[in-house]
Design a protein around this motif. Structure first.
Motif, PDB file in Angstrom:
ATOM      1  N   UNK A  53      -7.060  -5.388  -8.034  1.00 47.62           N
ATOM      2  CA  UNK A  53      -6.017  -4.396  -7.780  1.00 47.62           C
ATOM      3  C   UNK A  53      -6.542  -3.334  -6.825  1.00 47.62           C
ATOM      4  N   UNK A  54      -5.748  -2.992  -5.837  1.00 49.89           N
ATOM      5  CA  UNK A  54      -6.143  -1.958  -4.880  1.00 49.89           C
ATOM      6  C   UNK A  54      -5.771  -0.597  -5.458  1.00 49.89           C
ATOM      7  N   UNK A  55      -6.721   0.308  -5.631  1.00 51.29           N
ATOM      8  CA  UNK A  55      -6.430   1.619  -6.230  1.00 51.29           C
ATOM      9  C   UNK A  55      -5.458   2.419  -5.361  1.00 51.29           C
ATOM     10  N   UNK A  56      -4.720   3.345  -5.948  1.00 51.60           N
ATOM     11  CA  UNK A  56      -3.805   4.207  -5.180  1.00 51.60           C
ATOM     12  C   UNK A  56      -4.565   4.950  -4.084  1.00 51.60           C
ATOM     13  N   UNK A  57      -3.928   5.062  -2.923  1.00 52.84           N
ATOM     14  CA  UNK A  57      -4.538   5.757  -1.801  1.00 52.84           C
ATOM     15  C   UNK A  57      -5.498   4.923  -0.987  1.00 52.84           C
ATOM     16  N   UNK A  58      -5.751   3.694  -1.422  1.00 54.51           N
ATOM     17  CA  UNK A  58      -6.632   2.783  -0.689  1.00 54.51           C
ATOM     18  C   UNK A  58      -5.811   1.686  -0.040  1.00 54.51           C
ATOM     19  N   UNK A  59      -6.339   1.083   1.025  1.00 49.36           N
ATOM     20  CA  UNK A  59      -5.629  -0.021   1.660  1.00 49.36           C
ATOM     21  C   UNK A  59      -6.291  -1.363   1.395  1.00 49.36           C
ATOM     22  N   UNK A  60      -7.448  -1.347   0.746  1.00 48.81           N
ATOM     23  CA  UNK A  60      -8.143  -2.593   0.424  1.00 48.81           C
ATOM     24  C   UNK A  60      -9.195  -2.306  -0.635  1.00 48.81           C
ATOM     25  N   UNK A  61      -9.761  -3.380  -1.189  1.00 48.73           N
ATOM     26  CA  UNK A  61     -10.815  -3.231  -2.188  1.00 48.73           C
ATOM     27  C   UNK A  61     -11.764  -4.412  -2.055  1.00 48.73           C
ATOM     28  N   UNK A  62     -13.047  -4.139  -2.214  1.00 52.06           N
ATOM     29  CA  UNK A  62     -14.059  -5.177  -2.071  1.00 52.06           C
ATOM     30  C   UNK A  62     -13.993  -6.170  -3.228  1.00 52.06           C
ATOM     31  N   UNK A  63     -14.208  -7.446  -2.917  1.00 49.78           N
ATOM     32  CA  UNK A  63     -14.243  -8.471  -3.960  1.00 49.78           C
ATOM     33  C   UNK A  63     -15.574  -8.431  -4.683  1.00 49.78           C
ATOM     34  N   UNK A  64     -15.565  -8.602  -5.983  1.00 51.21           N
ATOM     35  CA  UNK A  64     -16.825  -8.806  -6.685  1.00 51.21           C
ATOM     36  C   UNK A  64     -17.205 -10.281  -6.562  1.00 51.21           C
ATOM     37  N   UNK A  65     -18.369 -10.636  -7.048  1.00 52.86           N
ATOM     38  CA  UNK A  65     -18.867 -12.001  -6.857  1.00 52.86           C
ATOM     39  C   UNK A  65     -18.009 -13.029  -7.580  1.00 52.86           C
ATOM     40  N   UNK A  66     -17.409 -12.638  -8.717  1.00 57.95           N
ATOM     41  CA  UNK A  66     -16.560 -13.576  -9.445  1.00 57.95           C
ATOM     42  C   UNK A  66     -15.299 -13.902  -8.651  1.00 57.95           C
ATOM     43  N   UNK A  67     -14.672 -12.870  -8.069  1.00 62.61           N
ATOM     44  CA  UNK A  67     -13.468 -13.100  -7.270  1.00 62.61           C
ATOM     45  C   UNK A  67     -13.795 -13.897  -6.015  1.00 62.61           C
ATOM     46  N   UNK A  68     -14.942 -13.602  -5.433  1.00 60.35           N
ATOM     47  CA  UNK A  68     -15.376 -14.355  -4.249  1.00 60.35           C
ATOM     48  C   UNK A  68     -15.516 -15.836  -4.579  1.00 60.35           C
ATOM     49  N   UNK A  69     -16.137 -16.138  -5.705  1.00 59.99           N
ATOM     50  CA  UNK A  69     -16.331 -17.528  -6.109  1.00 59.99           C
ATOM     51  C   UNK A  69     -14.991 -18.200  -6.430  1.00 59.99           C
ATOM     52  N   UNK A  70     -14.093 -17.463  -7.087  1.00 59.08           N
ATOM     53  CA  UNK A  70     -12.793 -18.039  -7.458  1.00 59.08           C
ATOM     54  C   UNK A  70     -11.968 -18.378  -6.219  1.00 59.08           C
TER      55      UNK A  70
END
Length: 738
Positions: free
Chosen positions: A243-260
């Protein structure tokens, strides 16, 4: 087949001659013959007015973004140059490092926010000052690398956002008003040319900022997504995204999301390393966008690659649209054909190709052949325009050799830069001799390298050559065989212990990349000063002596010699509490980017025009230094005159021989067509040393004349050896004469 056709067929298969077209017919091609084009010609329509909400379904907003995009500028400029005979008058196939060095042998590396400007003048307007160029010319400086001066950062709605990486996150071909105007840039190029100088600009072929091009790509407008390594994620797979936090336009993937996402077939997964790794902030090289509505009314989410910071989306060099390639080439054409620069720095150009590897292995992201091909395209286009390129490629010696075959004309000397700092810190040149010999044996010619003192970055100690590709290879160090990985760890540990911590609290570690420091603060640490607050006149003389030694190492060998305003003025690092707000993000490099005043433009100023705090200068301004024959600038002027008179800059490095004392270093060169042997002999220790230095290229009976002091040092004996005596932190520039 007729005789004429046979002759023509035979000629078409001949090998290229040694002399090039330009060397035969245009040995001194005037700059006026270069292609000229204007990106923003007279009568061009003004930008569409802002109106409505900044969203994809607003045609005015999309048109406004397109008008300001770099890809659109590239289209507008390239059509003015295509089909012109002038585009075929310069050789371009092969790099020509010696021609580049001859054109610009000594560089001043500027950093826009740190230069104290002339009152009422911009950064670029100050670099166009004829008085400054008279001083540069007097010292021996023949080129200025401006650093990035085009608009950078991002776009959020209708508004711009600040740069996240010192203006290396470019979003426009337009000059940032904070640094001046396009007219200022053109005037600077003219004044430089009047003094026999060259202006070196920057392009960034690896990434952009989140400007109009990226916003259009998020909206899926035309070929804009093809600029980037970005993949559209199907709505049913959005649960895989954070989930992208309010006021942000993107968020970095953690290693689990990267693998998925890799397993789902969207991305190529983890790369060989995570540059600027910061747990919880940058765990991977991938980020996910927020939901973005396009002109078609469809809402999309994307995952995009960024080798560096989240605000620096990576350019895709092998997309079917070739949009990324067109954007970068257009930026280069603008700098050369419109603004008038004579050379370009290629930033982050070692990361232009990525490819999925076998399952379980990281993706192939360094040393990829696509990077080599892309660099060849960029460098060839610049050579077609009559300029040259240099690259900052902090990779293995193997990679530097590979890219030098057909890519950039020059490479930054990451091979020996940490090694010469290590030699000074330990008074032991063994590691430096090892790196010099590795480059020599690998065919990475010293004449093709940019040998530098300080720049805006940290003192790198990643030692990528030893820590990655050659981590399991064996190297002999102090008589013991160690692996490359062990050697890199040992050298880093010695640098950290000597140059930071309780021994030198005024320097700081910068992530895993290196040490934030000025050249002067490195020297102070090597001399054992635990504080910079109470340096005496004698301390400053010792610092200056060691500073000149480092200048000798970089200048008295083939290639480009480069230095900064921090070097010319002898700047100390800033106390951390004075730049606490800048350090809050973890970027400790701000302690070594203090503002400096080269010409005493504003003696009473506390900051530069950009607001950077003024640092403490040990040497003073250049005009004042040039009145003192013993100042750093005056001694440097003498050193550079010797470099010019002897022809070292375009010589061939022949040998790095063994030495009789750990603090000694000898570099042996052959000078140009004369074939005369030159030897640079340096003492990296603070105490005097003596001994016989030998080389297979020393001919018995030759006299060794030191051009720095003007005296004869000795005669080569029958064992091809020469006895030398050197004070601490001093050196010889020897020519062996009949």
């Amino acid at each position: 087949m007729t005789d004429e056709h046979a002759a023509a067929d035979h000629q078409s298969q001949h090998e290229p001659t040694e002399i090039t077209y330009s060397e035969q017919f245009y040995p001194a091609r005037p700059r006026a013959l270069r292609p000229r084009a204007r990106l923003r010609p007279q009568g061009q329509p003004s930008p569409r007015e802002r109106g409505g909400d900044p969203v994809g379904i607003n045609p005015d907003y999309v048109a406004w973004l397109r008008h300001h995009s770099m890809l659109q500028d590239s289209r507008d400029l390239s059509v003015q140059l295509t089909g012109q005979g002038s585009m075929w008058q310069n050789p371009f196939a092969r790099p020509d490092p010696k021609a580049a060095v001859s054109a610009a042998p000594v560089w001043f590396t500027a950093y826009p926010i740190s230069l104290v400007t002339r009152p009422g003048h911009s950064f670029l307007g100050t670099l166009a000052d004829p008085g400054l160029w008279r001083v540069f010319s007097d010292i021996g400086i023949r080129a200025v690398h401006t650093g990035p001066v085009k608009r950078a950062g991002g776009i959020w709605g209708w508004d711009t956002t600040p740069s996240v990486d010192g203006h290396f996150d470019r979003i426009s071909t337009a000059i940032d008003q904070a640094f001046g105007t396009e007219d200022d840039f053109r005037r600077m190029c003219q004044v430089a040319g009047d003094h026999g100088g060259t202006i070196i600009d920057d392009i960034v072929p690896g990434h952009t900022g989140k400007g109009p091009d990226f916003r259009l790509a998020e909206m899926n407008v035309e070929d804009y997504p093809g600029i980037y390594h970005m993949v559209q994620i199907a709505p049913e797979d959005w649960p895989l995204l954070p989930t992208v936090p309010p006021g942000r336009d993107s968020v970095n993937l953690d290693t689990e999301a990267e693998e998925a996402l890799e397993k789902a077939g969207y991305i190529i997964g983890r790369l060989q390393r995570v540059i600027f790794h910061d747990p919880g902030v940058k765990d991977t090289n991938w980020s996910a966008t927020r939901e973005v509505v396009g002109p078609d009314g469809v809402t999309r989410r994307w995952v995009y690659l960024h080798y560096f910071k989240e605000g620096q989306p990576s350019i895709n060099w092998l997309d079917p649209t070739f949009a990324g390639m067109r954007l970068v080439i257009g930026d280069a054409l603008h700098s050369l054909g419109d603004l008038g620069s004579g050379a370009l720095r290629l930033d982050a150009n070692g990361f232009l190709g990525v490819e999925k590897s076998a399952e379980g292995l990281p993706a192939w992201s360094e040393g990829h052949p696509l990077s080599e091909a892309a660099n060849q395209l960029i460098a060839s286009m610049v050579r077609k325009m009559g300029g040259f390129t240099f690259q900052e490629l902090n990779l293995t010696v193997d990679d530097i050799k590979m890219t030098s075959e057909a890519g950039a004309d020059l490479s930054y000397d990451f091979v020996n830069r940490p090694a010469y700092h290590h030699a000074l810190a330990t008074a032991d040149t063994e590691f430096l001799r090892l790196t010099l010999n590795i480059a020599l044996d690998s065919g990475v010619a010293a004449a093709g390298l940019v040998h530098a003192l300080q720049n805006h970055d940290e003192l790198t100690y990643e030692l990528v050559h030893f820590a990655t590709l050659h981590k399991d290879d064996l190297f002999t160090y102090h008589g013991v065989e160690v692996t490359g990985g062990q050697l890199a760890e040992h050298i880093r540990a010695e640098l950290v212990q000597t140059l930071t911590g309780p021994s030198a609290p005024y320097n700081a570690i910068f992530t895993t990349n290196g040490i934030a420091s000025t050249t002067v603060s490195v020297i102070a640490a090597a001399l054992g000063y635990t504080t910079l607050d109470n340096l005496t006149n004698q301390d400053i003389r010792e610092v200056k002596r060691a500073h000149l030694l480092l200048a000798m190492f970089n200048a008295l060998q083939p290639g480009v010699f480069s230095l900064s305003g921090w070097d010319l003025c002898g700047l100390l690092t800033l106390p951390r509490e004075r730049v606490a707000s800048l350090l809050a993000t973890g970027d400790t490099r701000w302690i070594h980017r203090a503002a400096y005043d080269l010409m005493d433009y504003q003696p009473g100023a506390a900051t530069s025009g950009s607001g950077m705090l003024k640092g403490h200068s040990l040497y003073g301004s250049l005009p004042a230094q040039l009145q003192d024959p013993n100042s750093f600038a005056s001694r440097l002027k003498h050193l550079l005159r010797v470099r010019d008179e002897t022809g070292i800059a375009t010589a061939d490095q022949l040998e790095i021989p063994a030495v009789p004392h750990p603090a000694l270093l000898v570099m042996v060169h052959r000078i140009g067509e004369s074939g005369q042997i030159q030897a640079t002999v340096l003492n990296f220790g603070s105490t005097p040393v003596s001994g016989s230095v030998a080389s297979e290229h020393f001919q018995p009976g030759r006299r060794a004349h030191d051009f720095l002091s003007g005296r004869e040092v000795g005669v080569v004996d029958d064992m091809r050896a020469l006895y030398v005596e050197l004070p601490g932190h001093d050196g010889f520039c020897l020519l062996l004469q009949e």
